[in-house]
Design a protein around this motif. Structure first.
Motif, PDB file in Angstrom:
ATOM      1  N   ALA A   1      18.363  12.148 -12.793  1.00 13.86           N
ATOM      2  CA  ALA A   1      16.938  12.109 -12.454  1.00 13.86           C
ATOM      3  C   ALA A   1      16.263  13.447 -12.748  1.00 13.86           C
ATOM      4  N   LEU A   2      16.949  14.546 -12.441  1.00 22.50           N
ATOM      5  CA  LEU A   2      16.386  15.865 -12.736  1.00 22.50           C
ATOM      6  C   LEU A   2      16.260  16.087 -14.242  1.00 22.50           C
ATOM      7  N   GLY A   3      17.235  15.626 -15.001  1.00 22.37           N
ATOM      8  CA  GLY A   3      17.165  15.739 -16.461  1.00 22.37           C
ATOM      9  C   GLY A   3      16.001  14.944 -17.026  1.00 22.37           C
ATOM     10  N   CYS A   4      15.806  13.735 -16.525  1.00 25.86           N
ATOM     11  CA  CYS A   4      14.670  12.917 -16.976  1.00 25.86           C
ATOM     12  C   CYS A   4      13.347  13.568 -16.616  1.00 25.86           C
ATOM     13  N   LEU A   5      13.265  14.133 -15.424  1.00 25.89           N
ATOM     14  CA  LEU A   5      12.040  14.815 -15.011  1.00 25.89           C
ATOM     15  C   LEU A   5      11.755  16.014 -15.915  1.00 25.89           C
ATOM     16  N   ALA A   6      12.785  16.795 -16.233  1.00 24.65           N
ATOM     17  CA  ALA A   6      12.600  17.960 -17.099  1.00 24.65           C
ATOM     18  C   ALA A   6      12.122  17.547 -18.491  1.00 24.65           C
ATOM     19  N   VAL A   7      12.724  16.518 -19.048  1.00 31.74           N
ATOM     20  CA  VAL A   7      12.306  16.044 -20.379  1.00 31.74           C
ATOM     21  C   VAL A   7      10.879  15.532 -20.336  1.00 31.74           C
ATOM     22  N   THR A   8      10.527  14.807 -19.294  1.00 36.92           N
ATOM     23  CA  THR A   8       9.157  14.294 -19.156  1.00 36.92           C
ATOM     24  C   THR A   8       8.155  15.431 -19.054  1.00 36.92           C
ATOM     25  N   LEU A   9       8.464  16.454 -18.272  1.00 33.09           N
ATOM     26  CA  LEU A   9       7.553  17.591 -18.135  1.00 33.09           C
ATOM     27  C   LEU A   9       7.372  18.341 -19.452  1.00 33.09           C
TER      28      LEU A   9
ATOM     29  N   LEU B   1       7.690  17.047 -22.498  1.00 41.28           N
ATOM     30  CA  LEU B   1       6.884  16.205 -23.388  1.00 41.28           C
ATOM     31  C   LEU B   1       5.404  16.212 -22.998  1.00 41.28           C
ATOM     32  N   VAL B   2       5.122  16.189 -21.716  1.00 40.33           N
ATOM     33  CA  VAL B   2       3.727  16.246 -21.265  1.00 40.33           C
ATOM     34  C   VAL B   2       3.123  17.600 -21.623  1.00 40.33           C
ATOM     35  N   ALA B   3       3.870  18.685 -21.471  1.00 45.52           N
ATOM     36  CA  ALA B   3       3.357  20.010 -21.822  1.00 45.52           C
ATOM     37  C   ALA B   3       3.058  20.099 -23.318  1.00 45.52           C
ATOM     38  N   ILE B   4       3.931  19.546 -24.146  1.00 40.70           N
ATOM     39  CA  ILE B   4       3.684  19.549 -25.595  1.00 40.70           C
ATOM     40  C   ILE B   4       2.447  18.720 -25.924  1.00 40.70           C
ATOM     41  N   TRP B   5       2.318  17.560 -25.268  1.00 38.00           N
ATOM     42  CA  TRP B   5       1.171  16.698 -25.513  1.00 38.00           C
ATOM     43  C   TRP B   5      -0.137  17.380 -25.092  1.00 38.00           C
ATOM     44  N   VAL B   6      -0.141  18.022 -23.912  1.00 37.05           N
ATOM     45  CA  VAL B   6      -1.337  18.719 -23.436  1.00 37.05           C
ATOM     46  C   VAL B   6      -1.668  19.880 -24.370  1.00 37.05           C
ATOM     47  N   ASN B   7      -0.660  20.610 -24.824  1.00 36.43           N
ATOM     48  CA  ASN B   7      -0.883  21.724 -25.758  1.00 36.43           C
ATOM     49  C   ASN B   7      -1.507  21.206 -27.047  1.00 36.43           C
ATOM     50  N   GLY B   8      -1.007  20.097 -27.558  1.00 36.61           N
ATOM     51  CA  GLY B   8      -1.596  19.515 -28.774  1.00 36.61           C
ATOM     52  C   GLY B   8      -3.003  19.034 -28.546  1.00 36.61           C
ATOM     53  N   LEU B   9      -3.270  18.475 -27.383  1.00 35.65           N
ATOM     54  CA  LEU B   9      -4.622  17.996 -27.062  1.00 35.65           C
ATOM     55  C   LEU B   9      -5.608  19.158 -26.954  1.00 35.65           C
ATOM     56  N   VAL B  10      -5.173  20.244 -26.361  1.00 37.19           N
ATOM     57  CA  VAL B  10      -6.040  21.436 -26.256  1.00 37.19           C
ATOM     58  C   VAL B  10      -6.310  22.020 -27.624  1.00 37.19           C
TER      59      VAL B  10
END
Length: 97
Positions: free
Chosen positions: A74-82, A84-93
């Motif tokens: 669960a911690l590994g999945c959470l880390a990967v999700t975070l 991916l979201v950070a990369i997506w937000v960076n690309g959106l900005v």
């Protein structure tokens, strides 16, 4: 008052063999003897009599529900999700800059 569960070191070997039923049902006298030897060793390690059917049901008295492995997954999945979201937000900005 604390309750401690004594771990059976031989029970893992019995589970790894995944044998079900009596030793007499083995295909040969050698296999039957080896299964009996493993069971006797695990029983001595546990300090009580064990049999193949009880062990298959998880009856060795050990509290091994796999929760630590599930927590790590669960911690590994959470880390990967975070990430991916950070990369997506960076690309959106960068898109609107």
């Amino acid at each position: 008052m604390s309750h401690t569960v004594q771990r059976c070191s031989g029970c893992g070997t019995m589970r790894a063999l995944a044998w079900r039923g009596p030793e007499a049902a083995a295909g040969s006298a050698f296999a039957s003897g080896e299964l009996a030897a493993v069971r006797r060793s695990a029983s001595a390690s546990a300090g009580r009599a064990l049999d193949w059917d009880t062990l298959a049901d998880g009856g060795d008295g050990a509290a091994d529900d796999g929760s630590s492995g599930q927590s790590l997954a669960a911690l590994g999945c959470l880390a990967v999700t975070l990430v991916l979201v950070a990369i997506w937000v960076n690309g959106l900005v960068d898109l609107f800059d």
